[in-house]
Scaffold this motif. Sequence first.
Motif, PDB file in Angstrom:
ATOM      1  N   ALA A 192       0.829  -1.206   0.000  1.00 52.92           N
ATOM      2  CA  ALA A 192       0.000   0.000   0.000  1.00 52.92           C
ATOM      3  C   ALA A 192       0.864   1.258   0.000  1.00 52.92           C
ATOM      4  CB  ALA A 192      -0.930  -0.019   1.220  1.00 52.92           C
ATOM      5  N   VAL A 193       1.922   1.228   0.806  1.00 48.81           N
ATOM      6  CA  VAL A 193       2.791   2.413   0.904  1.00 48.81           C
ATOM      7  C   VAL A 193       3.495   2.671  -0.434  1.00 48.81           C
ATOM      8  CG1 VAL A 193       4.887   3.339   1.991  1.00 48.81           C
ATOM      9  CG2 VAL A 193       3.125   2.264   3.402  1.00 48.81           C
ATOM     10  N   THR A 194       4.079   1.625  -1.030  1.00 48.22           N
ATOM     11  CA  THR A 194       4.806   1.850  -2.288  1.00 48.22           C
ATOM     12  C   THR A 194       3.841   2.263  -3.410  1.00 48.22           C
ATOM     13  OG1 THR A 194       4.817  -0.556  -2.624  1.00 48.22           O
ATOM     14  CG2 THR A 194       6.847   0.422  -1.836  1.00 48.22           C
ATOM     15  N   ASN A 195       2.593   1.787  -3.332  1.00 46.29           N
ATOM     16  CA  ASN A 195       1.585   2.238  -4.313  1.00 46.29           C
ATOM     17  C   ASN A 195       1.295   3.716  -4.195  1.00 46.29           C
ATOM     18  OD1 ASN A 195       1.079  -0.005  -5.761  1.00 46.29           O
ATOM     19  ND2 ASN A 195      -0.616  -0.720  -4.459  1.00 46.29           N
ATOM     20  N   VAL A 196       1.055   4.144  -2.954  1.00 43.34           N
ATOM     21  CA  VAL A 196       0.754   5.564  -2.722  1.00 43.34           C
ATOM     22  C   VAL A 196       1.941   6.439  -3.140  1.00 43.34           C
ATOM     23  CG1 VAL A 196       0.351   7.287  -0.912  1.00 43.34           C
ATOM     24  CG2 VAL A 196      -0.903   5.141  -0.875  1.00 43.34           C
ATOM     25  N   MET A 197       3.151   5.942  -2.912  1.00 37.18           N
ATOM     26  CA  MET A 197       4.353   6.729  -3.185  1.00 37.18           C
ATOM     27  C   MET A 197       4.694   6.796  -4.675  1.00 37.18           C
ATOM     28  SD  MET A 197       5.270   7.989  -0.488  1.00 37.18           S
ATOM     29  CE  MET A 197       5.109   7.859   1.269  1.00 37.18           C
ATOM     30  N   GLY A 198       4.205   5.838  -5.444  1.00 32.92           N
ATOM     31  CA  GLY A 198       4.501   5.844  -6.877  1.00 32.92           C
ATOM     32  C   GLY A 198       5.986   5.790  -7.126  1.00 32.92           C
ATOM     33  N   ASP A 199       6.505   6.771  -7.916  1.00 32.57           N
ATOM     34  CA  ASP A 199       7.943   6.695  -8.210  1.00 32.57           C
ATOM     35  C   ASP A 199       8.780   7.612  -7.328  1.00 32.57           C
ATOM     36  OD1 ASP A 199       7.163   9.021  -9.300  1.00 32.57           O
ATOM     37  OD2 ASP A 199       7.514   8.436 -11.398  1.00 32.57           O
ATOM     38  N   LYS A 200       8.219   8.014  -6.191  1.00 32.45           N
ATOM     39  CA  LYS A 200       9.039   8.794  -5.249  1.00 32.45           C
ATOM     40  C   LYS A 200      10.168   7.904  -4.729  1.00 32.45           C
ATOM     41  CE  LYS A 200       5.742  12.228  -3.888  1.00 32.45           C
ATOM     42  NZ  LYS A 200       4.323  11.813  -3.858  1.00 32.45           N
ATOM     43  N   GLN A 201      11.268   8.538  -4.361  1.00 34.74           N
ATOM     44  CA  GLN A 201      12.438   7.754  -3.958  1.00 34.74           C
ATOM     45  C   GLN A 201      12.291   7.245  -2.539  1.00 34.74           C
ATOM     46  OE1 GLN A 201      15.942   8.360  -5.919  1.00 34.74           O
ATOM     47  NE2 GLN A 201      15.844  10.574  -5.663  1.00 34.74           N
ATOM     48  N   VAL A 207      16.984  -4.642   3.465  1.00 36.52           N
ATOM     49  CA  VAL A 207      16.647  -3.325   2.916  1.00 36.52           C
ATOM     50  C   VAL A 207      16.820  -3.349   1.395  1.00 36.52           C
ATOM     51  CG1 VAL A 207      17.263  -0.876   2.895  1.00 36.52           C
ATOM     52  CG2 VAL A 207      17.353  -2.162   5.045  1.00 36.52           C
ATOM     53  N   PHE A 208      15.817  -2.854   0.682  1.00 35.94           N
ATOM     54  CA  PHE A 208      15.865  -2.728  -0.774  1.00 35.94           C
ATOM     55  C   PHE A 208      15.391  -1.334  -1.175  1.00 35.94           C
ATOM     56  CE2 PHE A 208      14.998  -7.219   0.090  1.00 35.94           C
ATOM     57  CZ  PHE A 208      15.975  -7.840  -0.669  1.00 35.94           C
ATOM     58  N   ALA A 209      15.782  -0.909  -2.377  1.00 36.81           N
ATOM     59  CA  ALA A 209      15.190   0.316  -2.919  1.00 36.81           C
ATOM     60  C   ALA A 209      13.703   0.018  -3.146  1.00 36.81           C
ATOM     61  CB  ALA A 209      15.865   0.694  -4.225  1.00 36.81           C
ATOM     62  N   ALA A 210      12.855   1.044  -2.963  1.00 35.83           N
ATOM     63  CA  ALA A 210      11.404   0.825  -2.905  1.00 35.83           C
ATOM     64  C   ALA A 210      10.849   0.051  -4.094  1.00 35.83           C
ATOM     65  CB  ALA A 210      10.693   2.153  -2.761  1.00 35.83           C
ATOM     66  N   ASN A 211      11.359   0.312  -5.291  1.00 37.43           N
ATOM     67  CA  ASN A 211      10.770  -0.366  -6.439  1.00 37.43           C
ATOM     68  C   ASN A 211      11.680  -1.414  -7.052  1.00 37.43           C
ATOM     69  OD1 ASN A 211       8.145   0.861  -6.458  1.00 37.43           O
ATOM     70  ND2 ASN A 211       9.233   2.767  -6.907  1.00 37.43           N
ATOM     71  N   GLU A 212      12.591  -1.914  -6.234  1.00 42.29           N
ATOM     72  CA  GLU A 212      13.560  -2.907  -6.718  1.00 42.29           C
ATOM     73  C   GLU A 212      12.951  -4.306  -6.832  1.00 42.29           C
ATOM     74  OE1 GLU A 212      16.941  -2.918  -4.133  1.00 42.29           O
ATOM     75  OE2 GLU A 212      18.104  -4.285  -5.395  1.00 42.29           O
ATOM     76  N   VAL A 213      12.077  -4.667  -5.872  1.00 45.39           N
ATOM     77  CA  VAL A 213      11.549  -6.042  -5.849  1.00 45.39           C
ATOM     78  C   VAL A 213      10.024  -6.060  -5.912  1.00 45.39           C
ATOM     79  CG1 VAL A 213      13.512  -7.051  -4.627  1.00 45.39           C
ATOM     80  CG2 VAL A 213      11.638  -6.027  -3.310  1.00 45.39           C
ATOM     81  N   VAL A 214       9.481  -7.212  -6.368  1.00 43.62           N
ATOM     82  CA  VAL A 214       8.026  -7.386  -6.412  1.00 43.62           C
ATOM     83  C   VAL A 214       7.568  -7.810  -5.021  1.00 43.62           C
ATOM     84  CG1 VAL A 214       6.131  -8.669  -7.475  1.00 43.62           C
ATOM     85  CG2 VAL A 214       8.189  -8.152  -8.805  1.00 43.62           C
ATOM     86  N   LEU A 215       6.603  -7.100  -4.477  1.00 41.94           N
ATOM     87  CA  LEU A 215       6.154  -7.421  -3.112  1.00 41.94           C
ATOM     88  C   LEU A 215       5.007  -8.414  -3.129  1.00 41.94           C
ATOM     89  CD1 LEU A 215       6.262  -3.862  -1.564  1.00 41.94           C
ATOM     90  CD2 LEU A 215       7.835  -5.723  -1.136  1.00 41.94           C
TER      91      LEU A 215
END
Length: 252
Positions: free
Chosen positions: A196-205, A244-252
């Motif tokens: 949910a968090v990574t969805n809301v954040m989109g491509d923010k770092q 720890v991974f970059a937010a969009n590095e892996v499939v959750l």
Amino acid sequence: MMERQLLPIIKQSQIAYETFEIVFRTSLAQQLKPGQFVHIALPNHILRRPISVANVNPIENTFTIIFKIFGDGTKMLSTYQVGNTLDVILPCGSHYPIEDLHVRKALIVGGGVGVPPLYYLAKTLKEKGVDVTSILGFQGKEHVFYEEKFQQLGDTHIATNDGSYGVKGFVTDVIKQIEPEFDYYFSCGPTPMLQAVTNVMGDKQGFISLEERMGCGVGTCYACIVPLKSNPEKSLKICKDGPVFAANEVVL
Ligand code: FES
């Protein structure tokens, strides 16, 4: 370099519903970085328990872990008292790469047992002069911990699923409500929350920690595999390549 040590417990307390804090002393305390975990052996348990580092005191050479009871191992761990020693491997796993980032404003988003590693991170960011806003989610009032400690570091918002404390709802509800300003976000918690968090954040770092999804913690059980977003045929191990991974590095 990871080392195996027998560490004395110098403090132990219950800080929320079925949630415990243990402080250990070790010469390696200063080597522990935000996001890393330690690996604790328990009698009669074949697998060690990976538990994230919640705080480090470099002057006293101590570090803190916080854990919740959710099985035999953590139940046994909760009975350990001051004066007991535990067999611990440390430091383990990747860390939030804050030395390499130019962060001015950080947003911390944590849920439940994902909150502890974020405290050490938030404290370290604050010491570097970063402006920290924290949004923390818990099941209910009796599960809340470290609220004041986060408040000392910056603006802090609490959400509970049942509405018994703070905002009723999820951390993502608070994000939408307060629209915080930040240049990097850092998150840790259960997988649905991270999705949910990574969805809301989109491509923010941002960076996420998947520590809740570890099993053996040493690369043998394969319980922690996550596919790479850029190439889903390839996967990483949370315990070895993460947590720890970059937010969009892996499939959750
Ligand atoms: Fe067992 Fe990673 S937790 S392989």
